[in-house]
Motif scaffolding. Structure first.
Motif, PDB file in Angstrom:
ATOM      1  N   THR A 195     -12.271  -6.236  -0.452  1.00  0.00           N
ATOM      2  CA  THR A 195     -11.286  -5.215   0.114  1.00  0.00           C
ATOM      3  C   THR A 195     -11.815  -4.017  -0.350  1.00  0.00           C
ATOM      4  OG1 THR A 195     -10.100  -5.635  -1.927  1.00  0.00           O
ATOM      5  CG2 THR A 195      -9.464  -6.946   0.018  1.00  0.00           C
ATOM      6  N   HIS A 242      -5.203  -3.761  11.180  1.00  0.00           N
ATOM      7  CA  HIS A 242      -5.488  -3.610   9.805  1.00  0.00           C
ATOM      8  C   HIS A 242      -4.232  -3.816   9.111  1.00  0.00           C
ATOM      9  CE1 HIS A 242      -6.627  -2.851   5.798  1.00  0.00           C
ATOM     10  NE2 HIS A 242      -6.366  -1.415   5.681  1.00  0.00           N
ATOM     11  N   ALA A 274     -11.093  -7.327   4.477  1.00  0.00           N
ATOM     12  CA  ALA A 274      -9.943  -6.418   5.224  1.00  0.00           C
ATOM     13  C   ALA A 274     -10.186  -6.248   6.815  1.00  0.00           C
ATOM     14  CB  ALA A 274      -9.596  -5.353   4.359  1.00  0.00           C
ATOM     15  N   GLY A 327     -10.151   0.045  -0.605  1.00  0.00           N
ATOM     16  CA  GLY A 327      -8.748   1.082  -0.497  1.00  0.00           C
ATOM     17  C   GLY A 327      -9.117   2.597  -0.381  1.00  0.00           C
ATOM     18  N   SER A 347      -3.443   0.456  11.983  1.00  0.00           N
ATOM     19  CA  SER A 347      -2.497  -0.435  11.080  1.00  0.00           C
ATOM     20  C   SER A 347      -1.760  -1.231  11.734  1.00  0.00           C
ATOM     21  CB  SER A 347      -1.584   0.310   9.765  1.00  0.00           C
ATOM     22  OG  SER A 347      -2.685   0.985   9.075  1.00  0.00           O
ATOM     23  N   HIS A 382      -3.657  -4.413   6.160  1.00  0.00           N
ATOM     24  CA  HIS A 382      -3.631  -4.133   4.629  1.00  0.00           C
ATOM     25  C   HIS A 382      -4.060  -5.246   3.851  1.00  0.00           C
ATOM     26  CE1 HIS A 382      -2.391   0.103   5.947  1.00  0.00           C
ATOM     27  NE2 HIS A 382      -1.438  -0.721   6.500  1.00  0.00           N
ATOM     28  N   ASN A 383      -3.128  -5.329   2.683  1.00  0.00           N
ATOM     29  CA  ASN A 383      -3.637  -6.445   1.658  1.00  0.00           C
ATOM     30  C   ASN A 383      -3.227  -7.933   2.399  1.00  0.00           C
ATOM     31  OD1 ASN A 383      -4.290  -5.142  -0.848  1.00  0.00           O
ATOM     32  ND2 ASN A 383      -2.449  -3.886  -0.195  1.00  0.00           N
ATOM     33  N   ASN A 409      -4.110   0.734  -3.513  1.00  0.00           N
ATOM     34  CA  ASN A 409      -3.962   0.608  -1.929  1.00  0.00           C
ATOM     35  C   ASN A 409      -4.550  -0.537  -1.231  1.00  0.00           C
ATOM     36  OD1 ASN A 409      -3.101   3.111  -2.314  1.00  0.00           O
ATOM     37  ND2 ASN A 409      -4.996   4.162  -2.375  1.00  0.00           N
ATOM     38  N   CYS A 410      -5.464  -0.638  -0.564  1.00  0.00           N
ATOM     39  CA  CYS A 410      -5.576  -1.918   0.203  1.00  0.00           C
ATOM     40  C   CYS A 410      -6.637  -2.824  -0.406  1.00  0.00           C
ATOM     41  CB  CYS A 410      -6.197  -1.528   1.925  1.00  0.00           C
ATOM     42  SG  CYS A 410      -5.045  -0.447   2.741  1.00  0.00           S
ATOM     43  N   THR A 455       0.686  -1.288   0.160  1.00  0.00           N
ATOM     44  CA  THR A 455       0.023  -0.075  -0.005  1.00  0.00           C
ATOM     45  C   THR A 455       0.813   1.345  -0.012  1.00  0.00           C
ATOM     46  OG1 THR A 455      -1.906  -1.147   1.012  1.00  0.00           O
ATOM     47  CG2 THR A 455      -1.868   1.289   0.983  1.00  0.00           C
TER      48      THR A 455
END
Length: 315
Positions: A295, A266, A235, A297, A160, A268-269, A115-116, A82
Protein backbone atom coordinates in the motif's frame (compact mmCIF):
# COMPACT_ATOMS: atom_id res chain seq x y z
CA UNK A 1 0.22 -19.29 14.88
CA UNK A 2 -0.59 -15.63 14.33
CA UNK A 3 -2.62 -15.02 11.20
CA UNK A 4 -6.04 -14.23 9.87
CA UNK A 5 -8.95 -16.59 10.38
CA UNK A 6 -11.46 -14.93 8.07
CA UNK A 7 -12.13 -11.70 6.23
CA UNK A 8 -15.00 -10.17 4.28
CA UNK A 9 -15.53 -7.25 1.93
CA UNK A 10 -18.58 -5.05 1.50
CA UNK A 11 -18.95 -3.51 -1.96
CA UNK A 12 -22.08 -1.56 -2.96
CA UNK A 13 -23.88 -2.67 -6.10
CA UNK A 14 -24.10 0.77 -7.74
CA UNK A 15 -21.44 1.75 -10.28
CA UNK A 16 -20.54 4.94 -12.11
CA UNK A 17 -18.42 4.83 -15.25
CA UNK A 18 -15.39 7.07 -15.43
CA UNK A 19 -16.62 8.55 -18.71
CA UNK A 20 -20.02 9.45 -17.24
CA UNK A 21 -18.21 11.28 -14.42
CA UNK A 22 -16.00 13.36 -16.72
CA UNK A 23 -17.80 16.65 -16.11
CA UNK A 24 -18.26 16.36 -12.35
CA UNK A 25 -14.64 15.29 -11.89
CA UNK A 26 -13.44 18.18 -14.05
CA UNK A 27 -11.47 15.88 -16.38
CA UNK A 28 -10.02 16.91 -19.71
CA UNK A 29 -10.30 14.47 -22.58
CA UNK A 30 -6.62 13.61 -22.17
CA UNK A 31 -6.99 12.96 -18.43
CA UNK A 32 -9.95 10.72 -19.18
CA UNK A 33 -7.91 8.81 -21.77
CA UNK A 34 -5.03 8.30 -19.32
CA UNK A 35 -7.36 7.05 -16.58
CA UNK A 36 -9.15 4.56 -18.81
CA UNK A 37 -6.51 3.49 -21.35
CA UNK A 38 -3.24 3.78 -19.39
CA UNK A 39 -4.40 3.36 -15.80
CA UNK A 40 -7.01 0.65 -16.45
CA UNK A 41 -10.00 2.26 -14.70
CA UNK A 42 -13.48 1.75 -16.13
CA UNK A 43 -15.93 2.40 -13.30
CA UNK A 44 -16.12 2.90 -9.54
CA UNK A 45 -18.35 1.46 -6.82
CA UNK A 46 -20.71 4.05 -5.31
CA UNK A 47 -22.52 3.74 -1.98
CA UNK A 48 -25.63 5.96 -2.15
CA UNK A 49 -26.97 5.39 1.36
CA UNK A 50 -24.69 3.92 4.04
CA UNK A 51 -22.09 5.89 5.97
CA UNK A 52 -18.50 4.64 6.15
CA UNK A 53 -19.02 3.24 9.66
CA UNK A 54 -22.18 1.43 8.48
CA UNK A 55 -20.14 -0.12 5.67
CA UNK A 56 -17.53 -1.25 8.20
CA UNK A 57 -20.25 -2.87 10.28
CA UNK A 58 -21.63 -4.66 7.21
CA UNK A 59 -18.24 -6.22 6.51
CA UNK A 60 -17.82 -7.03 10.21
CA UNK A 61 -21.19 -8.80 10.32
CA UNK A 62 -20.17 -11.12 7.49
CA UNK A 63 -17.13 -12.22 9.47
CA UNK A 64 -19.10 -12.43 12.73
CA UNK A 65 -21.84 -14.64 11.30
CA UNK A 66 -19.29 -17.13 9.98
CA UNK A 67 -17.15 -17.15 13.13
CA UNK A 68 -19.33 -16.68 16.24
CA UNK A 69 -17.09 -18.80 18.45
CA UNK A 70 -13.84 -17.08 17.47
CA UNK A 71 -15.51 -13.68 17.78
CA UNK A 72 -15.93 -14.25 21.51
CA UNK A 73 -12.15 -13.95 21.88
CA UNK A 74 -11.92 -10.51 20.22
CA UNK A 75 -10.57 -8.06 22.77
CA UNK A 76 -9.37 -5.36 20.37
CA UNK A 77 -11.17 -3.70 17.44
CA UNK A 78 -8.95 -1.55 15.23
CA UNK A 79 -10.55 0.51 12.48
CA UNK A 80 -9.18 2.81 9.82
CA UNK A 81 -10.24 5.28 7.17
CA UNK A 82 -8.48 7.77 4.93
CA UNK A 83 -10.79 10.75 5.19
CA UNK A 84 -11.70 12.82 8.25
CA UNK A 85 -14.29 13.23 9.56
CA UNK A 86 -15.76 9.87 8.64
CA UNK A 87 -18.79 10.00 11.00
CA UNK A 88 -20.98 12.86 12.23
CA UNK A 89 -19.85 14.80 15.31
CA UNK A 90 -20.29 12.92 18.63
CA UNK A 91 -21.33 9.66 16.92
CA UNK A 92 -19.66 6.54 18.31
CA UNK A 93 -19.15 4.67 15.04
CA UNK A 94 -19.15 1.01 16.13
CA UNK A 95 -21.27 0.96 19.29
CA UNK A 96 -24.28 -0.68 17.62
CA UNK A 97 -22.08 -3.36 16.07
CA UNK A 98 -20.43 -4.04 19.43
CA UNK A 99 -23.77 -4.44 21.21
CA UNK A 100 -25.10 -6.65 18.43
CA UNK A 101 -22.23 -9.13 18.79
CA UNK A 102 -21.46 -8.87 22.50
CA UNK A 103 -18.22 -6.95 21.98
CA UNK A 104 -18.87 -4.13 24.45
CA UNK A 105 -15.76 -5.14 26.41
CA UNK A 106 -13.42 -4.94 23.42
CA UNK A 107 -11.01 -2.00 23.24
CA UNK A 108 -11.73 0.14 20.17
CA UNK A 109 -9.06 2.29 18.54
CA UNK A 110 -8.99 4.34 15.35
CA UNK A 111 -5.68 3.89 13.55
CA UNK A 112 -5.82 6.15 10.54
CA UNK A 113 -2.73 8.29 10.29
CA UNK A 114 -1.18 6.71 7.20
CA UNK A 115 -3.89 7.51 4.67
CA UNK A 116 -4.17 4.70 2.10
CA UNK A 117 -1.35 2.71 3.72
CA UNK A 118 -3.33 2.38 6.95
CA UNK A 119 -4.45 -1.21 6.25
CA UNK A 120 -0.85 -2.35 6.68
CA UNK A 121 -0.62 -0.16 9.78
CA UNK A 122 -3.56 -2.18 11.15
CA UNK A 123 -1.79 -5.46 10.34
CA UNK A 124 1.41 -4.16 11.93
CA UNK A 125 -0.39 -3.09 15.11
CA UNK A 126 -2.45 -6.28 15.36
CA UNK A 127 0.70 -8.39 14.98
CA UNK A 128 2.32 -6.56 17.90
CA UNK A 129 -0.78 -7.01 20.10
CA UNK A 130 -0.94 -10.72 19.34
CA UNK A 131 2.81 -11.35 19.60
CA UNK A 132 3.04 -9.71 23.01
CA UNK A 133 -0.15 -11.46 24.16
CA UNK A 134 -1.96 -8.19 24.67
CA UNK A 135 -4.82 -9.71 22.69
CA UNK A 136 -6.31 -13.12 21.97
CA UNK A 137 -7.99 -11.99 18.77
CA UNK A 138 -8.20 -8.68 16.89
CA UNK A 139 -10.90 -7.49 14.51
CA UNK A 140 -9.74 -5.05 11.84
CA UNK A 141 -12.23 -2.82 10.02
CA UNK A 142 -11.56 -0.48 7.09
CA UNK A 143 -13.87 1.69 5.00
CA UNK A 144 -14.00 4.91 3.03
CA UNK A 145 -16.83 6.72 1.35
CA UNK A 146 -16.52 9.82 -0.78
CA UNK A 147 -18.93 12.47 0.47
CA UNK A 148 -18.53 14.77 -2.54
CA UNK A 149 -18.65 13.21 -6.03
CA UNK A 150 -16.14 15.67 -7.48
CA UNK A 151 -13.56 14.67 -4.86
CA UNK A 152 -13.25 11.14 -6.25
CA UNK A 153 -10.49 12.15 -8.68
CA UNK A 154 -7.00 12.07 -7.18
CA UNK A 155 -4.90 14.20 -9.48
CA UNK A 156 -2.76 12.23 -11.93
CA UNK A 157 -3.36 8.99 -10.00
CA UNK A 158 -6.76 7.34 -9.75
CA UNK A 159 -10.50 7.61 -9.09
CA UNK A 160 -11.91 6.57 -5.72
CA UNK A 161 -14.68 4.04 -5.13
CA UNK A 162 -16.57 3.09 -1.96
CA UNK A 163 -16.01 -0.22 -0.12
CA UNK A 164 -15.25 -1.75 3.26
CA UNK A 165 -13.41 -4.77 4.64
CA UNK A 166 -13.13 -6.70 7.90
CA UNK A 167 -10.38 -9.11 9.02
CA UNK A 168 -10.36 -11.40 12.05
CA UNK A 169 -6.85 -12.22 13.32
CA UNK A 170 -5.88 -14.60 16.09
CA UNK A 171 -2.97 -16.36 17.76
CA UNK A 172 -4.71 -19.62 16.77
CA UNK A 173 -4.96 -19.22 13.00
CA UNK A 174 -4.35 -22.33 10.88
CA UNK A 175 -4.07 -21.37 7.21
CA UNK A 176 -2.95 -17.77 6.67
CA UNK A 177 0.11 -17.03 8.79
CA UNK A 178 1.15 -13.39 9.23
CA UNK A 179 4.88 -13.62 8.62
CA UNK A 180 6.02 -9.99 8.76
CA UNK A 181 4.70 -6.45 8.48
CA UNK A 182 6.54 -3.22 7.71
CA UNK A 183 5.39 0.40 7.62
CA UNK A 184 7.12 3.68 6.87
CA UNK A 185 6.22 7.36 6.67
CA UNK A 186 8.60 10.19 5.81
CA UNK A 187 5.91 12.91 5.89
CA UNK A 188 7.47 14.82 3.02
CA UNK A 189 4.01 15.56 1.65
CA UNK A 190 2.26 16.27 4.94
CA UNK A 191 -0.27 18.58 3.27
CA UNK A 192 -1.46 15.71 1.05
CA UNK A 193 -3.46 16.95 -1.97
CA UNK A 194 -3.15 20.52 -0.64
CA UNK A 195 0.63 20.42 -1.01
CA UNK A 196 2.49 22.84 -3.23
CA UNK A 197 2.44 21.69 -6.89
CA UNK A 198 6.21 21.23 -6.78
CA UNK A 199 5.95 18.90 -3.74
CA UNK A 200 3.03 16.97 -5.20
CA UNK A 201 4.92 16.41 -8.45
CA UNK A 202 7.93 15.15 -6.49
CA UNK A 203 5.75 12.61 -4.66
CA UNK A 204 4.20 11.42 -7.93
CA UNK A 205 7.67 10.82 -9.35
CA UNK A 206 9.24 9.20 -6.30
CA UNK A 207 6.66 7.02 -4.53
CA UNK A 208 7.77 4.00 -6.58
CA UNK A 209 11.07 4.07 -4.70
CA UNK A 210 9.26 4.05 -1.37
CA UNK A 211 7.19 1.03 -2.43
CA UNK A 212 10.29 -0.91 -3.47
CA UNK A 213 12.00 -0.10 -0.16
CA UNK A 214 9.05 -1.11 2.04
CA UNK A 215 8.63 -4.36 0.09
CA UNK A 216 12.30 -5.22 0.59
CA UNK A 217 12.08 -4.33 4.28
CA UNK A 218 9.11 -6.65 4.84
CA UNK A 219 10.81 -9.46 2.93
CA UNK A 220 14.01 -9.02 4.93
CA UNK A 221 12.04 -9.37 8.18
CA UNK A 222 10.39 -12.49 6.75
CA UNK A 223 13.69 -14.00 5.61
CA UNK A 224 12.42 -14.27 2.04
CA UNK A 225 13.61 -13.33 -1.42
CA UNK A 226 11.33 -11.40 -3.75
CA UNK A 227 10.95 -14.35 -6.11
CA UNK A 228 9.46 -16.43 -3.27
CA UNK A 229 6.29 -14.33 -3.35
CA UNK A 230 3.57 -15.96 -5.41
CA UNK A 231 1.40 -12.83 -5.54
CA UNK A 232 1.25 -9.24 -4.35
CA UNK A 233 -2.19 -7.78 -3.67
CA UNK A 234 -1.81 -4.01 -3.94
CA UNK A 235 -4.01 -0.98 -3.48
CA UNK A 236 -6.01 -0.12 -6.61
CA UNK A 237 -3.99 2.96 -7.49
CA UNK A 238 -3.53 2.32 -11.20
CA UNK A 239 -2.02 -0.39 -13.36
CA UNK A 240 0.82 1.83 -14.63
CA UNK A 241 2.13 2.25 -11.08
CA UNK A 242 2.27 -1.49 -10.40
CA UNK A 243 3.88 -2.25 -13.76
CA UNK A 244 6.66 0.19 -12.85
CA UNK A 245 7.09 -1.24 -9.36
CA UNK A 246 7.25 -4.78 -10.77
CA UNK A 247 9.97 -3.66 -13.17
CA UNK A 248 11.92 -2.00 -10.34
CA UNK A 249 11.66 -5.17 -8.25
CA UNK A 250 12.69 -7.36 -11.19
CA UNK A 251 9.59 -9.58 -11.04
CA UNK A 252 6.90 -10.41 -13.61
CA UNK A 253 4.10 -7.85 -13.70
CA UNK A 254 1.63 -10.74 -13.28
CA UNK A 255 2.84 -11.07 -9.68
CA UNK A 256 0.73 -7.99 -8.97
CA UNK A 257 -2.89 -9.14 -8.84
CA UNK A 258 -5.55 -6.41 -8.86
CA UNK A 259 -8.57 -7.58 -10.90
CA UNK A 260 -10.96 -5.36 -8.93
CA UNK A 261 -9.33 -2.10 -10.04
CA UNK A 262 -11.34 -1.69 -13.30
CA UNK A 263 -14.69 -2.48 -11.66
CA UNK A 264 -14.46 -0.85 -8.21
CA UNK A 265 -11.78 1.82 -8.49
CA UNK A 266 -9.46 2.82 -5.67
CA UNK A 267 -11.35 1.78 -2.53
CA UNK A 268 -8.50 2.99 -0.32
CA UNK A 269 -7.72 0.60 2.56
CA UNK A 270 -10.11 -2.12 1.39
CA UNK A 271 -8.29 -2.55 -1.94
CA UNK A 272 -5.73 -5.28 -1.10
CA UNK A 273 -8.42 -7.39 0.58
CA UNK A 274 -10.74 -7.00 -2.40
CA UNK A 275 -7.95 -8.35 -4.60
CA UNK A 276 -7.09 -11.13 -2.14
CA UNK A 277 -10.77 -12.11 -2.05
CA UNK A 278 -10.76 -12.39 -5.86
CA UNK A 279 -7.62 -14.54 -5.71
CA UNK A 280 -9.21 -16.96 -3.23
CA UNK A 281 -12.43 -17.13 -5.23
CA UNK A 282 -10.43 -17.89 -8.37
CA UNK A 283 -8.29 -20.43 -6.46
CA UNK A 284 -4.98 -19.07 -7.72
CA UNK A 285 -3.18 -19.48 -4.36
CA UNK A 286 -1.64 -22.85 -3.53
CA UNK A 287 -0.76 -24.32 -0.16
CA UNK A 288 2.58 -22.97 1.01
CA UNK A 289 2.45 -19.84 -1.16
CA UNK A 290 3.77 -16.60 0.27
CA UNK A 291 1.84 -13.47 -0.65
CA UNK A 292 1.86 -9.81 0.36
CA UNK A 293 -0.28 -6.72 0.60
CA UNK A 294 1.33 -3.49 -0.62
CA UNK A 295 0.00 0.00 0.00
CA UNK A 296 0.92 3.63 -0.55
CA UNK A 297 -0.71 6.71 0.92
CA UNK A 298 -0.57 10.39 0.11
CA UNK A 299 2.03 12.00 2.33
CA UNK A 300 4.67 9.38 1.49
CA UNK A 301 3.30 6.57 3.64
CA UNK A 302 4.02 2.96 2.74
CA UNK A 303 3.08 -0.48 4.04
CA UNK A 304 3.69 -4.15 3.24
CA UNK A 305 2.56 -7.31 5.04
CA UNK A 306 3.68 -10.82 4.14
CA UNK A 307 1.52 -13.91 4.70
CA UNK A 308 1.85 -17.62 4.04
CA UNK A 309 -1.11 -19.66 2.89
CA UNK A 310 -1.56 -23.15 4.26
CA UNK A 311 1.20 -23.07 6.84
CA UNK A 312 0.63 -25.35 9.84
CA UNK A 313 3.65 -24.25 11.87
CA UNK A 314 2.86 -23.70 15.54
CA UNK A 315 4.04 -20.61 17.41
Amino acid sequence: MIGWIDFACYVPEARSSIRSMKTELGLTEEQLRVLTDDYGLRQVAVEPRLRADHMMAQAGRMVARRNPEQLRHVDWILHTHTFNPFTPFLVEPLSDFQREWGLEGAKVRSVSQMNCASLDLLFYTAKLLLEHKRAKAVLLLAADKMFLPNSRYLQDSTVSGDAAAAVLLSRDAHEHRLVSSAIHSDATLYNSVLAEPREFEWFQRSFYVGLVKIMRQALKHAGLAIDQLAYIFPANVNQTAWIRVASALGIPRETFYFPTLPEIGHAHNADPLLNLEAALQNQILRKGDYYATLTVGMGSTFGCTVFQYGSVRKE
